[in-house]
Motif scaffolding. Structure first.
Motif, PDB file in Angstrom:
ATOM      1  N   MET A 163       8.771  -6.880  -1.386  1.00  0.00           N
ATOM      2  CA  MET A 163       8.915  -5.611  -1.720  1.00  0.00           C
ATOM      3  C   MET A 163       9.142  -4.659  -1.216  1.00  0.00           C
ATOM      4  O   MET A 163       8.639  -4.558  -0.051  1.00  0.00           O
ATOM      5  N   THR A 164       9.171  -3.312  -2.098  1.00  0.00           N
ATOM      6  CA  THR A 164       9.795  -2.376  -2.092  1.00  0.00           C
ATOM      7  C   THR A 164       9.248  -0.890  -2.604  1.00  0.00           C
ATOM      8  O   THR A 164       8.802  -1.677  -4.036  1.00  0.00           O
ATOM      9  N   GLY A 165       9.444  -0.273  -2.544  1.00  0.00           N
ATOM     10  CA  GLY A 165       9.547   1.266  -2.949  1.00  0.00           C
ATOM     11  C   GLY A 165       7.704   1.464  -3.023  1.00  0.00           C
ATOM     12  O   GLY A 165       7.593   2.156  -4.124  1.00  0.00           O
ATOM     13  N   PHE A 166       7.116   0.872  -2.102  1.00  0.00           N
ATOM     14  CA  PHE A 166       5.583   1.650  -2.110  1.00  0.00           C
ATOM     15  C   PHE A 166       5.225   2.996  -2.036  1.00  0.00           C
ATOM     16  O   PHE A 166       6.092   3.421  -1.510  1.00  0.00           O
ATOM     17  N   ILE A 167       4.415   3.414  -2.530  1.00  0.00           N
ATOM     18  CA  ILE A 167       3.748   5.226  -2.786  1.00  0.00           C
ATOM     19  C   ILE A 167       2.818   5.093  -2.271  1.00  0.00           C
ATOM     20  O   ILE A 167       1.335   4.589  -2.604  1.00  0.00           O
ATOM     21  N   ASP A 168       2.278   5.579  -0.900  1.00  0.00           N
ATOM     22  CA  ASP A 168       1.425   5.664  -0.287  1.00  0.00           C
ATOM     23  C   ASP A 168       0.685   7.092   0.081  1.00  0.00           C
ATOM     24  O   ASP A 168       1.581   7.807   0.854  1.00  0.00           O
ATOM     25  N   LEU A 169      -0.167   7.319  -0.655  1.00  0.00           N
ATOM     26  CA  LEU A 169      -0.911   8.627  -0.687  1.00  0.00           C
ATOM     27  C   LEU A 169      -1.935   9.260   1.105  1.00  0.00           C
ATOM     28  O   LEU A 169      -2.652   9.556   0.637  1.00  0.00           O
ATOM     29  N   GLN A 170      -1.209   7.878   1.453  1.00  0.00           N
ATOM     30  CA  GLN A 170      -3.580   8.409   2.504  1.00  0.00           C
ATOM     31  C   GLN A 170      -2.819   8.080   3.928  1.00  0.00           C
ATOM     32  O   GLN A 170      -2.331   6.933   4.508  1.00  0.00           O
ATOM     33  N   VAL A 177      -2.649 -12.300  -5.381  1.00  0.00           N
ATOM     34  CA  VAL A 177      -3.370 -11.395  -6.503  1.00  0.00           C
ATOM     35  C   VAL A 177      -1.570 -11.172  -7.156  1.00  0.00           C
ATOM     36  O   VAL A 177      -0.368 -11.179  -5.733  1.00  0.00           O
ATOM     37  N   GLY A 178      -1.389 -11.483  -8.066  1.00  0.00           N
ATOM     38  CA  GLY A 178       0.021 -11.398  -8.406  1.00  0.00           C
ATOM     39  C   GLY A 178       1.006  -9.909  -8.524  1.00  0.00           C
ATOM     40  O   GLY A 178       0.287  -9.100  -8.396  1.00  0.00           O
ATOM     41  N   ASP A 179       2.153 -10.462  -8.194  1.00  0.00           N
ATOM     42  CA  ASP A 179       3.175  -9.521  -8.071  1.00  0.00           C
ATOM     43  C   ASP A 179       2.767  -7.765  -8.757  1.00  0.00           C
ATOM     44  O   ASP A 179       3.265  -7.079  -8.690  1.00  0.00           O
ATOM     45  N   GLU A 180       2.593  -8.663 -10.012  1.00  0.00           N
ATOM     46  CA  GLU A 180       2.893  -7.601 -10.785  1.00  0.00           C
ATOM     47  C   GLU A 180       1.856  -6.958 -10.804  1.00  0.00           C
ATOM     48  O   GLU A 180       1.525  -4.799 -10.892  1.00  0.00           O
ATOM     49  N   LEU A 181       0.647  -6.925 -10.724  1.00  0.00           N
ATOM     50  CA  LEU A 181      -0.834  -5.906 -10.218  1.00  0.00           C
ATOM     51  C   LEU A 181      -0.286  -5.491  -8.761  1.00  0.00           C
ATOM     52  O   LEU A 181      -0.550  -4.447  -8.716  1.00  0.00           O
ATOM     53  N   VAL A 182       0.733  -5.961  -7.959  1.00  0.00           N
ATOM     54  CA  VAL A 182       0.480  -5.410  -5.881  1.00  0.00           C
ATOM     55  C   VAL A 182       1.437  -4.463  -6.664  1.00  0.00           C
ATOM     56  O   VAL A 182       0.825  -3.168  -6.155  1.00  0.00           O
ATOM     57  N   ASP A 183       1.998  -4.598  -7.305  1.00  0.00           N
ATOM     58  CA  ASP A 183       3.635  -3.542  -7.461  1.00  0.00           C
ATOM     59  C   ASP A 183       2.385  -2.268  -8.255  1.00  0.00           C
ATOM     60  O   ASP A 183       2.470  -1.134  -7.977  1.00  0.00           O
ATOM     61  N   ARG A 184       1.601  -2.505  -9.644  1.00  0.00           N
ATOM     62  CA  ARG A 184       1.106  -1.320  -9.941  1.00  0.00           C
ATOM     63  C   ARG A 184       0.071  -0.989  -9.482  1.00  0.00           C
ATOM     64  O   ARG A 184      -0.322   0.275  -8.854  1.00  0.00           O
ATOM     65  N   TRP A 185      -0.833  -1.491  -8.251  1.00  0.00           N
ATOM     66  CA  TRP A 185      -1.476  -0.565  -7.052  1.00  0.00           C
ATOM     67  C   TRP A 185      -0.875  -0.459  -5.668  1.00  0.00           C
ATOM     68  O   TRP A 185      -1.388   0.523  -5.028  1.00  0.00           O
ATOM     69  N   THR A 186       0.160  -0.300  -5.624  1.00  0.00           N
ATOM     70  CA  THR A 186       0.838   0.407  -4.366  1.00  0.00           C
ATOM     71  C   THR A 186       1.829   1.450  -4.729  1.00  0.00           C
ATOM     72  O   THR A 186       2.927   1.784  -4.111  1.00  0.00           O
ATOM     73  N   ARG A 187       2.164   0.937  -5.923  1.00  0.00           N
ATOM     74  CA  ARG A 187       3.219   1.887  -6.522  1.00  0.00           C
ATOM     75  C   ARG A 187       3.684   2.679  -7.858  1.00  0.00           C
ATOM     76  O   ARG A 187       3.043   3.915  -8.354  1.00  0.00           O
ATOM     77  N   VAL A 188       2.646   1.624  -9.010  1.00  0.00           N
ATOM     78  CA  VAL A 188       2.746   2.366 -10.217  1.00  0.00           C
ATOM     79  C   VAL A 188       1.886   3.494 -10.464  1.00  0.00           C
ATOM     80  O   VAL A 188       2.170   4.792 -11.093  1.00  0.00           O
ATOM     81  N   ASN A 189       0.628   3.031  -9.877  1.00  0.00           N
ATOM     82  CA  ASN A 189      -0.253   4.025 -10.205  1.00  0.00           C
ATOM     83  C   ASN A 189      -0.631   5.221  -9.508  1.00  0.00           C
ATOM     84  O   ASN A 189      -1.005   6.073  -9.396  1.00  0.00           O
ATOM     85  N   PRO A 190      -0.510   4.877  -7.848  1.00  0.00           N
ATOM     86  CA  PRO A 190      -0.039   6.623  -7.201  1.00  0.00           C
ATOM     87  C   PRO A 190       0.717   7.024  -7.916  1.00  0.00           C
ATOM     88  O   PRO A 190       0.700   8.239  -7.877  1.00  0.00           O
ATOM     89  N   GLY A 191       2.523   6.938  -8.195  1.00  0.00           N
ATOM     90  CA  GLY A 191       2.727   7.747  -9.041  1.00  0.00           C
ATOM     91  C   GLY A 191       2.370   8.082 -10.097  1.00  0.00           C
ATOM     92  O   GLY A 191       2.515   9.534  -9.916  1.00  0.00           O
ATOM     93  N   ARG A 192       2.050   7.616 -10.868  1.00  0.00           N
ATOM     94  CA  ARG A 192       1.270   8.154 -12.049  1.00  0.00           C
ATOM     95  C   ARG A 192       0.171   9.044 -11.709  1.00  0.00           C
ATOM     96  O   ARG A 192       0.239  10.497 -12.202  1.00  0.00           O
ATOM     97  N   LEU A 193      -0.418   9.086 -10.810  1.00  0.00           N
ATOM     98  CA  LEU A 193      -1.544   9.681 -10.413  1.00  0.00           C
ATOM     99  C   LEU A 193      -1.211  11.540  -9.485  1.00  0.00           C
ATOM    100  O   LEU A 193      -1.493  12.517  -9.892  1.00  0.00           O
ATOM    101  N   LEU A 194       0.148  10.925  -9.324  1.00  0.00           N
ATOM    102  CA  LEU A 194       0.672  12.450  -8.550  1.00  0.00           C
ATOM    103  C   LEU A 194       1.797  13.129  -9.566  1.00  0.00           C
ATOM    104  O   LEU A 194       2.522  14.546  -9.757  1.00  0.00           O
ATOM    105  N   GLY A 195       2.029  12.282 -10.659  1.00  0.00           N
ATOM    106  CA  GLY A 195       3.067  12.802 -11.920  1.00  0.00           C
ATOM    107  C   GLY A 195       3.835  12.865 -11.668  1.00  0.00           C
ATOM    108  O   GLY A 195       4.929  12.846 -10.696  1.00  0.00           O
TER     109      GLY A 195
END
Length: 302
Positions: free
Chosen positions: A1-8, A284-302
């Motif tokens: 899995m790639t494309g991680f967005i890490d806020l810290q 945890v399934g891949d969809e949630l892992v992706d949501r928590w490590t990429r989608v949600n942080p990306g959404r927060l940053l806008g």
């Protein structure tokens, strides 16, 4: 899995972002290593220190972003963690207590000015921000405000959320190991987790996996964000390292301990490993892992 967005990310692969003397080549090398490890974007994180040092460190990151396209592609902005956090033992964590201060708009503006428009996130303790004035000041400028290293009451958290706070930083950490069994910062944040994002460190050390599984059941899936809180030891294995001038020892299990082994000092686990822990040890399934490590942080940053 790639494309991680890490806020810290305090540092990585031998490079400490809390050092104002990071060389140009180190910046290029660390961005290449993050890319190789599947990370797409980070917020380079500067922790509490004397204000002049924080300013110098923030400015160094901003200059690197403006100088090198490779750094600009990887570093989406700067996360300022402190100095407006709780000075109380346990809640202050690995931050130097002597440099902690109550929230102050003028001081915050100095930190923002050093970032030259690149500060995207600031973590503070709501109980140290009277009337949530700094929360409102920052959120009005489009800066994400997070609570963290805090023992804010439920009312103080709610006031901060009402004034624009939209994240809580690494829940389950930045607090003492012993807390009131019912009325504690973890329970309060979970109570409000439908109103803000909540970040968690999924290395199996900062929050034991069974407890992390409980948190993940309670927090809405569209509010969970996984962060590494990585230090320069991340990706290098056991050994002795530093974080903002503090001595840190990474043990054979990969836990990063402050001197005296009383609390953790950042994390040495890459995001890819955290994704594997979530999948292989928590189911945890891949969809949630992706949501928590990429989608949600990306959404927060806008």
């Amino acid at each position: 899995m790639t494309g991680f967005i890490d806020l810290q990310v305090n540092g990585y692969a031998g490079v400490d972002f809390n050092d104002e003397h990071v060389s140009d080549q180190q910046w290029l090398d660390v961005c290449a290593r993050l890319t190789a490890d599947g990370v797409d974007k980070i917020l380079a994180t500067v922790i509490t220190a004397p204000i002049d040092r924080m300013i110098a460190r923030i400015e160094r990151i901003a200059i690197a972003m403006e100088t090198f396209p490779e750094v600009a592609r990887m570093v989406a902005g700067i996360h300022v963690e402190g100095p407006f956090i709780s000075p109380v033992a346990g809640f202050v964590g690995a931050h130097p207590t002597a440099a902690v201060m109550p929230a102050d708009v003028a001081t915050a503006d100095r930190l923002l000015d050093a970032g030259r428009g690149h500060v995207r996130l600031l973590t503070l303790a709501p109980e140290c921000d009277a009337g949530a004035r700094l929360v409102r000041h920052l959120s009005d400028q489009g800066i994400v405000v997070a609570g963290g290293h805090s023992d804010a009451s439920l009312d103080q958290l709610q006031q901060a959320v009402d004034q624009g706070m939209s994240l809580y930083t690494h829940l389950g950490n930045g607090c003492p190991s012993q807390l009131n069994r019912h009325d504690n910062i973890i329970q309060r944040v979970i109570r409000l987790s439908d109103q803000m994002y909540v970040s968690l460190i999924a290395d199996g050390h900062h929050v034991p996996n069974f407890a992390l599984a409980n948190y993940l059941r309670c927090i809405p899936h569209d509010r969970v964000i996984i962060v590494t809180d990585a230090i320069n030891a991340a990706g290098l294995g056991p050994g002795k390292y530093s974080l903002a001038g503090q001595r840190v020892e990474v043990d054979p299990d990969g836990a990063a301990w402050a001197e005296g082994r009383q609390h953790f000092a950042g994390c040495a686990t890459p995001m890819q490993t955290m994704a594997e822990i979530l999948r292989d040890q928590l189911g945890v399934g891949d969809e949630l892992v992706d949501r928590w490590t990429r989608v949600n942080p990306g959404r927060l940053l806008g």
